[in-house]
Design a protein around this motif. Structure first.
Motif, short mmCIF file in Angstrom:
data_model
loop_
_atom_site.label_atom_id
_atom_site.label_comp_id
_atom_site.label_asym_id
_atom_site.label_seq_id
_atom_site.Cartn_x
_atom_site.Cartn_y
_atom_site.Cartn_z
N THR A 45 47.40 75.47 5.53
CA THR A 45 46.70 76.51 4.78
C THR A 45 47.31 77.87 5.08
N GLU A 46 47.54 78.16 6.34
CA GLU A 46 48.11 79.45 6.72
C GLU A 46 49.54 79.61 6.21
N ALA A 47 50.30 78.54 6.15
CA ALA A 47 51.67 78.62 5.62
C ALA A 47 51.66 79.04 4.15
N VAL A 48 50.76 78.46 3.38
CA VAL A 48 50.68 78.81 1.95
C VAL A 48 50.11 80.21 1.78
N ARG A 49 49.11 80.58 2.58
CA ARG A 49 48.56 81.93 2.51
C ARG A 49 49.64 82.97 2.79
N ALA A 50 50.44 82.73 3.81
CA ALA A 50 51.52 83.67 4.16
C ALA A 50 52.55 83.76 3.05
N ALA A 51 52.90 82.63 2.46
CA ALA A 51 53.90 82.62 1.38
C ALA A 51 53.36 83.35 0.14
N LEU A 52 52.07 83.22 -0.13
CA LEU A 52 51.48 83.95 -1.26
C LEU A 52 51.53 85.46 -0.99
N ARG A 53 51.22 85.87 0.23
CA ARG A 53 51.31 87.29 0.57
C ARG A 53 52.75 87.78 0.42
#
Length: 148
Positions: free
Chosen positions: A122-130
């Motif tokens: 989840t955090e990997a995708v959140r970071a990539a979206l940011r």
């Protein structure tokens, strides 16, 4: 009320990577590949063919943005979108990083991943979206669809 409506309302825990007025994106608890997300409209629509064109267009654009973030986060050559809807009567698009068609099967879903692995994905995708410029749609906390 569907399980997704309960998750969006905060009655059941969820892991959110995206939120807007129309939909949310959350991690599935049984990912086919790491980073597998679900694009879910806030309004309960039973299935894909019941949704109006404007809703489907919005969900497709969000799925594209999430897919690009997954490709960046995982180095995947493709992002796949699957629509089935047999497990929950609330429209949702599965978006996942993909390396080949053989792996895009629901019987490849992993039901026993530790919470730490789901949280990391989840955090990997959140970071990539940011990183891709979509930070305004990334909820403040992964545990809530609230943006502020």
């Amino acid at each position: 009320m569907s399980v997704f409506t309960s998750i969006i309302a905060g009655d059941i825990p969820g892991r959110f990577v995206w939120a807007d007025d129309v939909c949310v994106v959350l991690a599935t608890i049984a990912p086919i590949t790491d980073g597998h997300m679900l694009v879910v409209p806030r309004t309960e629509v039973t299935q894909y063919t019941d949704a109006d064109d404007a809703l489907l267009s919005h969900l497709a654009v969000v799925a594209k943005r999430v897919g690009r973030a997954q490709q960046a986060a995982y180095g995947a050559p493709r992002a796949a979108v699957l629509v089935a809807g047999f497990e929950v009567d609330h429209l949702h698009l599965h978006v996942l990083p993909a390396w080949d068609e053989r792996s895009l099967r629901f019987d490849n879903a992993r039901h026993d991943l530790p919470a730490e692995e789901l949280d990391a994905a989840t955090e990997a995708v959140r970071a990539a979206l940011r990183d891709a410029g979509w930070g305004a749609q990334v909820p403040v906390s992964a545990g809530s669809p609230a943006l502020a």
